[in-house]
Scaffold this active site. Structure first.
Site, PDB file in Angstrom:
ATOM      1  N   LYS A  32       0.839  -1.213   0.000  1.00  0.00           N
ATOM      2  CA  LYS A  32       0.000   0.000   0.000  1.00  0.00           C
ATOM      3  C   LYS A  32       0.869   1.257   0.000  1.00  0.00           C
ATOM      4  O   LYS A  32       0.662   2.164  -0.801  1.00  0.00           O
ATOM      5  CB  LYS A  32      -0.895   0.001   1.245  1.00  0.00           C
ATOM      6  N   ASN A  33       1.843   1.301   0.915  1.00  0.00           N
ATOM      7  CA  ASN A  33       2.590   2.544   1.093  1.00  0.00           C
ATOM      8  C   ASN A  33       3.595   2.796  -0.028  1.00  0.00           C
ATOM      9  O   ASN A  33       4.256   3.828  -0.056  1.00  0.00           O
ATOM     10  CB  ASN A  33       3.281   2.558   2.460  1.00  0.00           C
ATOM     11  N   ARG A 104      -3.755  10.826   3.976  1.00  0.00           N
ATOM     12  CA  ARG A 104      -2.580  11.702   3.983  1.00  0.00           C
ATOM     13  C   ARG A 104      -1.651  11.452   2.802  1.00  0.00           C
ATOM     14  O   ARG A 104      -1.014  12.372   2.308  1.00  0.00           O
ATOM     15  CB  ARG A 104      -1.767  11.448   5.256  1.00  0.00           C
ATOM     16  N   CYS A 128      -4.025  13.332  12.253  1.00  0.00           N
ATOM     17  CA  CYS A 128      -4.909  12.182  12.159  1.00  0.00           C
ATOM     18  C   CYS A 128      -4.896  11.497  13.514  1.00  0.00           C
ATOM     19  O   CYS A 128      -4.221  11.949  14.440  1.00  0.00           O
ATOM     20  CB  CYS A 128      -4.511  11.244  11.032  1.00  0.00           C
ATOM     21  N   ARG A 133       1.343  14.663  12.809  1.00  0.00           N
ATOM     22  CA  ARG A 133       1.805  14.368  11.453  1.00  0.00           C
ATOM     23  C   ARG A 133       1.944  15.630  10.597  1.00  0.00           C
ATOM     24  O   ARG A 133       1.237  15.837   9.621  1.00  0.00           O
ATOM     25  CB  ARG A 133       0.890  13.332  10.799  1.00  0.00           C
ATOM     26  N   ASP A 136       5.960  20.046   7.686  1.00  0.00           N
ATOM     27  CA  ASP A 136       6.924  21.150   7.616  1.00  0.00           C
ATOM     28  C   ASP A 136       8.198  20.775   6.858  1.00  0.00           C
ATOM     29  O   ASP A 136       8.777  21.605   6.147  1.00  0.00           O
ATOM     30  CB  ASP A 136       7.254  21.673   9.032  1.00  0.00           C
ATOM     31  N   ASP A 319       4.375   0.526  12.140  1.00  0.00           N
ATOM     32  CA  ASP A 319       3.127  -0.027  11.608  1.00  0.00           C
ATOM     33  C   ASP A 319       2.868  -1.456  12.093  1.00  0.00           C
ATOM     34  O   ASP A 319       1.788  -1.999  11.854  1.00  0.00           O
ATOM     35  CB  ASP A 319       3.133   0.019  10.071  1.00  0.00           C
ATOM     36  N   ARG A 411      -8.696   0.047   4.560  1.00  0.00           N
ATOM     37  CA  ARG A 411      -7.750   0.983   3.936  1.00  0.00           C
ATOM     38  C   ARG A 411      -6.467   0.262   3.547  1.00  0.00           C
ATOM     39  O   ARG A 411      -5.785   0.680   2.606  1.00  0.00           O
ATOM     40  CB  ARG A 411      -7.382   2.101   4.912  1.00  0.00           C
TER      41      ARG A 411
END
Ligand code: EPU
Length: 447
Positions: A32-33, A104, A128, A133, A136, A319, A411
């Protein structure tokens, strides 16, 4: 224009009857990421890019909607698990709050739009559930490359008629900032060096993908990435296969270990899980390499408690923290977890306590005293990984566990319950109206 529905799992629940030993084999999806960022990067190509090993996840659909709103044409073939992104015409530079606030990772479109269109208007993602999170580092890095950035009404307005390569330093190795900066720097004039870059396998995958479509990036996977800028016209159509999802793999390994089972975890890169595997072995699990892309995992008897600190890759992945906590709830002894990446990533704790776990939390430390058994209870997923942790706790517990708020789990885990059921878990997805009790909805019915 929204082209792809986001699914209706808000009212769905899992009913789990704990105590079954998981056995068999399970195949892991694309990461996913990683795929979310590959899809964003695909808009650099004025033509068609085909990405394989695309999991059927809500987050993927959100990113496809972002691309569609920018004018990209998409062909999502779920049978083949592929997506063709035709970004010949990008007609908008705006990623709206309605989509970015849902996920995000859609903020990664900022760097890609800057490279493709020299301009971007992207909603700020905001905090979130798991932490503030901030973004910057993304903004500061883009400004150092020469982008003019204004933040107005919750949107980042970036103009970048000419980016010039520069030395960039990240305060911490942020995954998202490394990705956005790579995406912007690929078309900057001259060389960019990102120091203290994130080293996650997903960063390497994005760099490999970008190189496949025409970029010139070296050093991905180390703390210093060098990007030699190329012309936008140098990007060209290509095909690319997403790496396997190491977090999904770790989740299934934990589920097998939690139930004292034995299973083959297929289609993975074992090297991406070295730290997690080592911790499972310390807990008493057995892990063997069956072939270069398959691990055999098994465990017998009560696990041992361990301590760990979550860290950027190659450290213990945040995670998998909640998931490992579920294992510790019934392990022998006391385990201590320190969460070093997020301020609020222990949201599974109250629900694990409701199942009988003995957990003391003090700021970013959790002390888990192993109990003999968990007991089934009604619980609710508060975010993706906390949700997966509760499912694993439900598989371990005596009696019945109901897990609510499955939209969080959907998700990041494709047909989670079907895969667990194929290993022998007693788990069904249903909704409150009880009209649709089944062994998991089909891909088609969630479109
Ligand atoms: N941070 C800042 N400023 C920034 C950027 C980050 O302070 O400009 C802080 C964050 O607040 C956080 C830490 O740095 O405390 C790490 O954030 P990072 O930017 O590395 O995370 P991310 O890119 O937002 C990705 C994954 C997360 C995963 C983290 C860390 C995606 C879509 N998300 O997030 O995955 O936890 O890296 O590995 O790639 C998940 O899949 O469940 C998930 C949350």
């Amino acid at each position: 224009m929204i082209v792809i529905g986001l699914g209706g799992s808000l009212t769905e629940k899992f009913k789990i009857h704990g105590g079954e030993t998981l056995k068999g084999e399970v195949s892991i999806c694309g990461a996913k990421n990683s795929v979310l960022k590959l899809l964003a990067a695909a808009i650099l190509v004025k033509g068609c890019t085909k990405i394989y090993n695309v999991p059927d996840l809500t987050d993927v659909k959100i990113m496809l909607n972002v691309l569609s709103e920018l004018g990209a044409k998409l062909d999502y073939n779920m049978e083949e698990k592929s997506v063709v992104v035709d970004a010949s015409d990008i007609t908008s530079v705006t990623a709206k709050y309605e989509l970015v606030s849902k996920m995000r990772a859609s903020f990664t479109i900022l760097g890609a739009l800057i490279s493709r269109c020299k301009e971007a208007i992207v909603a700020l993602p905001g905090g979130c559930a798991i932490g503030e999170r901030r973004v910057d580092f993304h903004i500061k890095g883009l400004e150092t490359l020469g982008a003019k950035i204004k933040i107005e009404n919750g949107y980042v307005h970036a103009k970048a008629p000419k980016l010039v390569g520069a030395d960039l330093y990240l305060d911490i190795p942020s995954v998202g900032a490394t990705e956005n900066l790579m995406l912007a720097a690929v078309t900057a004039h001259g060389s960019t060096r990102i120091q203290n870059a994130a080293q996650e396998p997903e960063i390497v995958d994005l760099a490999n993908f970008l190189n496949t479509i025409g970029a010139d990036i070296t050093g991905a996977g180390t703390s210093e990435i060098v990007i030699n800028g190329v012309n936008l016209e140098d990007f060209h159509p290509a095909e690319y296969t997403t790496i396997p999802d190491r977090i999904e793999a770790g989740t299934f390994m934990a589920a097998v270990v939690a139930t004292h089972g034995k299973a083959l975890i297929k289609n993975i890169y074992p090297a991406h899980l070295t730290f997690f595997n080592d911790k499972l072995i310390q807990m008493g699990a057995s892990i063997k390499l069956a072939d270069p892309t398959t691990i055999e995992v098994s465990s017998r008897g009560r696990l041992n408690s361990i301590n760990f600190v979550t860290q950027p890759y190659p450290g213990f992945p945040t995670d998998l923290q909640a998931i490992a906590m579920s294992l510790l709830t019934t392990a022998n002894g006391v385990g201590i977890i320190t969460e070093s990446l997020y301020e609020n990533r222990f949201m599974q704790v109250p629900d694990l306590r409701r199942m009988g776990a003995d957990i003391h939390q003090d700021r970013n430390h959790a002390i888990i005293k192993g109990v003999k058994n968990l007991a089934g209870a009604n619980v609710a997923a508060s975010d993706l990984r906390a949700g997966a942790a509760l499912v694993i706790a439900g598989l371990m517990a005596n009696g019945e566990t109901i897990v609510e708020k499955l939209h969080h789990i959907d998700r990041g885990y494709e047909t989670f319950e079907k895969k667990l059921a194929s290993l022998g878990a007693k788990i069904v997805r249903y909704n409150d109206e009880n009209v649709n009790i089944n062994m998991g909805v089909t891909n088609e019915s969630r479109l």
